[in-house]
Design an enzyme around this catalytic site. Structure first.
Site, PDB file in Angstrom:
ATOM      1  N   HIS A  17      61.988  36.525  62.364  1.00 27.63           N
ATOM      2  CA  HIS A  17      62.941  35.672  61.653  1.00 27.63           C
ATOM      3  C   HIS A  17      64.295  35.660  62.362  1.00 27.63           C
ATOM      4  CE1 HIS A  17      59.939  35.798  58.490  1.00 27.63           C
ATOM      5  NE2 HIS A  17      60.649  34.942  57.768  1.00 27.63           N
ATOM      6  N   HIS A  27      62.617  45.050  57.830  1.00 23.54           N
ATOM      7  CA  HIS A  27      62.915  45.513  59.183  1.00 23.54           C
ATOM      8  C   HIS A  27      64.012  46.559  59.143  1.00 23.54           C
ATOM      9  CE1 HIS A  27      60.557  42.429  61.328  1.00 23.54           C
ATOM     10  NE2 HIS A  27      60.961  41.604  60.381  1.00 23.54           N
TER      11      HIS A  27
END
Length: 268
Positions: free
Chosen positions: A192, A234
């Site tokens: 992303h 993440h």
């Protein structure tokens, strides 16, 4: 002939003298301890020869190989990397405030997931293909075609790096992401973040936009990266490297830019 009583007294005196003679203290002084004798006997000649050769090798001045020695002073780079990893894990866990519904900021988790979908590859590719199909301008088609190729290149490069690094996602992550693939179980780098950085730079370069829209694009890219950490998807370093990788990917897209003339040559 001695009487039975005398014989009994004599045998008792002999037994007492024998037990005193064979006491553990005397056996130890005489070096006839049964346990130590068995231990000495269990030492094989091979072991004795090995110890002798080892002492001989040490006395001859030979040293052990460097890889067999224990390094008591680790390198500065190793200490720095270990410290960075520890800080990264600690900060990522502290910032994962939307990882679960019962987290401290769990009430805004739906909003973070909406931002997550806005940076997903499927909506970007589907939107680019639709605009390319509906566009009538040659210039717009050129830009949209290169944007589509850039998105496909981004998916390819991120997948390769994830497969090579194989870093697991944070332990506090909840695997309820939208449209995941097998490589998405790995965390480094954030796809992303790479897509947001590359897409934002692409749009700001090739589209004529007003200043408020340009600011919104930058804020959107930053929020996509922040949402990855807040949702626990993440670690901080995954997102930071993703932004850097996406920014550099745009330079590769510009170097491989496909013009209508080159496209016609490729097709035909």
């Amino acid at each position: 002939m001695p009487s039975p009583k005398a014989r009994g007294n004599g045998s008792r005196h002999e037994f007492m003298s024998l037990s005193r003679t064979n006491s553990p203290q005397q056996l130890q002084r005489q070096g006839s301890d049964p346990t130590s004798a068995r231990m000495r006997a269990s030492e094989s000649p091979t072991r004795q020869r090995g110890s002798g050769s080892g002492s001989g090798s040490l006395t001859s001045g030979q040293t052990k190989p460097e890889e067999d020695c224990i390094r008591l002073n680790p390198s500065f780079v190793g200490i720095a990397l270990s410290s960075l990893l520890a800080v990264d894990l600690w900060l990522s866990k502290r910032l994962g405030v939307c990882a679960w519904e019962d987290s401290s900021w769990g009430s805004i988790r739906p909003l973070m997931k909406l931002i997550e979908v806005s940076g997903h590859g499927i909506p970007w590719i589907a939107g680019t293909v639709y605009c390319l199909w509906k566009s009538d301008s040659a210039a717009a088609q050129e830009v949209l075609l290169n944007l589509l190729l850039a998105l496909l290149l981004d998916i390819l490069l991120v997948g390769i790096v994830k497969a090579l690094v194989r870093r697991r996602r944070p332990a506090h992550n909840r695997m309820d992401m939208f449209a995941t693939f097998s490589v998405d179980r790995y965390s480094f780098p954030s796809g992303h973040a790479t897509r947001a950085a590359m897409g934002a730079r692409f749009l700001l370069t090739h589209l004529v936009l007003a200043a408020p829209v340009r600011v919104l694009i930058l804020l959107w890219a930053a929020m996509v990266g922040l949402s990855r950490v807040m949702l626990g998807r993440h670690n901080v370093t995954d997102v930071a490297f993703g932004f850097l990788m996406g920014y550099m990917q745009y330079g590769l897209v510009e170097a491989l830019w496909v013009s209508p003339a080159s496209l016609r040559g490729i097709l035909g």
